[in-house]
Design a protein around this motif. Structure first.
Motif, mmCIF file in Angstrom:
data_model
loop_
_atom_site.group_PDB
_atom_site.id
_atom_site.type_symbol
_atom_site.label_atom_id
_atom_site.label_comp_id
_atom_site.label_asym_id
_atom_site.label_seq_id
_atom_site.Cartn_x
_atom_site.Cartn_y
_atom_site.Cartn_z
ATOM 1 N N ARG A 47 27.604 -88.581 -105.481
ATOM 2 C CA ARG A 47 27.456 -89.619 -106.512
ATOM 3 C C ARG A 47 26.798 -90.907 -106.002
ATOM 4 O O ARG A 47 26.964 -91.967 -106.571
ATOM 5 N N THR A 105 20.436 -89.182 -107.836
ATOM 6 C CA THR A 105 21.867 -89.162 -107.535
ATOM 7 C C THR A 105 22.246 -87.744 -107.173
ATOM 8 O O THR A 105 21.859 -86.792 -107.860
ATOM 9 N N TYR A 125 20.391 -85.454 -109.858
ATOM 10 C CA TYR A 125 20.228 -86.114 -111.149
ATOM 11 C C TYR A 125 19.179 -87.211 -111.022
ATOM 12 O O TYR A 125 19.296 -88.104 -110.190
ATOM 13 N N ASP A 128 21.390 -90.462 -115.207
ATOM 14 C CA ASP A 128 22.798 -90.075 -115.295
ATOM 15 C C ASP A 128 23.016 -88.688 -115.873
ATOM 16 O O ASP A 128 23.919 -87.976 -115.455
ATOM 17 N N THR A 129 22.220 -88.303 -116.849
ATOM 18 C CA THR A 129 22.418 -87.003 -117.488
ATOM 19 C C THR A 129 21.232 -86.060 -117.326
ATOM 20 O O THR A 129 21.220 -84.989 -117.908
#
Length: 194
Positions: A47, A105, A125, A128-129
């Motif tokens: 993360r 990420t 990533y 974020d999505t």
């Protein structure tokens, strides 16, 4: 030489204490990376955002971390590799265009954060999505990796089925003989089970 009971007891205690101290030192040194392992991968990489320095293969990136360059194998996917694999040049171009010079990420696989080559195994990533691994499967750039566990395997299999059905990317013209040997064997085993 015969040792007295108290002497034998002290010797035994010293041996056990020494063994425990050696074990503790080994664990600490291993955690710090002195045996070729990076320590706590989850604390250092999971993360966190990193800049992608280069795409080594369609499914392997090199990132710049505070501890230096690190290789990342995209979890749950297996891309065609240069030289020689069908669709390898297109797949590498896709990966380069989407990642090199950008921040990503990493989300490490929960059970195995590294492969046998010492590369981090991660879902990458871009936002974020925006899961790069899933995008690559959906766009027909890579195969779903079925030889290793992946926390998103079911999602990736559904995306691959859709890409294959719509003939995206490599699915437009790939023949069974163009596929990697492991996938040919997987298809054969699956056909034999049915």
């Amino acid at each position: 030489m015969i040792l007295s009971w108290p002497a034998r007891r002290r010797l035994w205690r010293f041996g056990v204490a020494g063994a425990l101290a050696a074990l503790a030192a080994t664990v600490v040194l291993d955690h710090l990376g002195n045996f070729g392992f990076p320590g706590d991968d989850w604390a250092n990489f999971d993360r966190h955002r990193f800049r992608v320095v280069r795409a080594i293969q369609s499914d392997i990136l090199e990132i710049q971390s505070p501890k230096g360059p690190a290789r990342v194998k995209l979890a749950g996917v297996n891309g065609p590799h240069i030289p020689g694999d069908f669709y390898a040049a297109q797949a590498l171009d896709y990966t380069r265009n989407r990642t090199v010079g950008r921040e990503v990420t990493l989300r490490l696989e929960p059970l195995e954060p590294r492969d046998a080559c010492g590369q981090l195994i991660a879902h990458v990533y871009l936002l974020d999505t925006d899961n790069l691994n899933a995008d690559m499967v959906k766009d027909g750039i890579v195969y779903v990796e079925r030889r290793m566990r992946s926390s998103l395997l079911g999602q990736y299999e559904a995306l691959e089925n859709e890409a294959r059905r719509r003939k995206y990317g490599l699915w437009k013209s790939v023949r069974r003989t163009d596929m990697p040997v492991w996938r040919q064997k997987w298809l054969e085993d699956r056909a034999n089970r049915q």
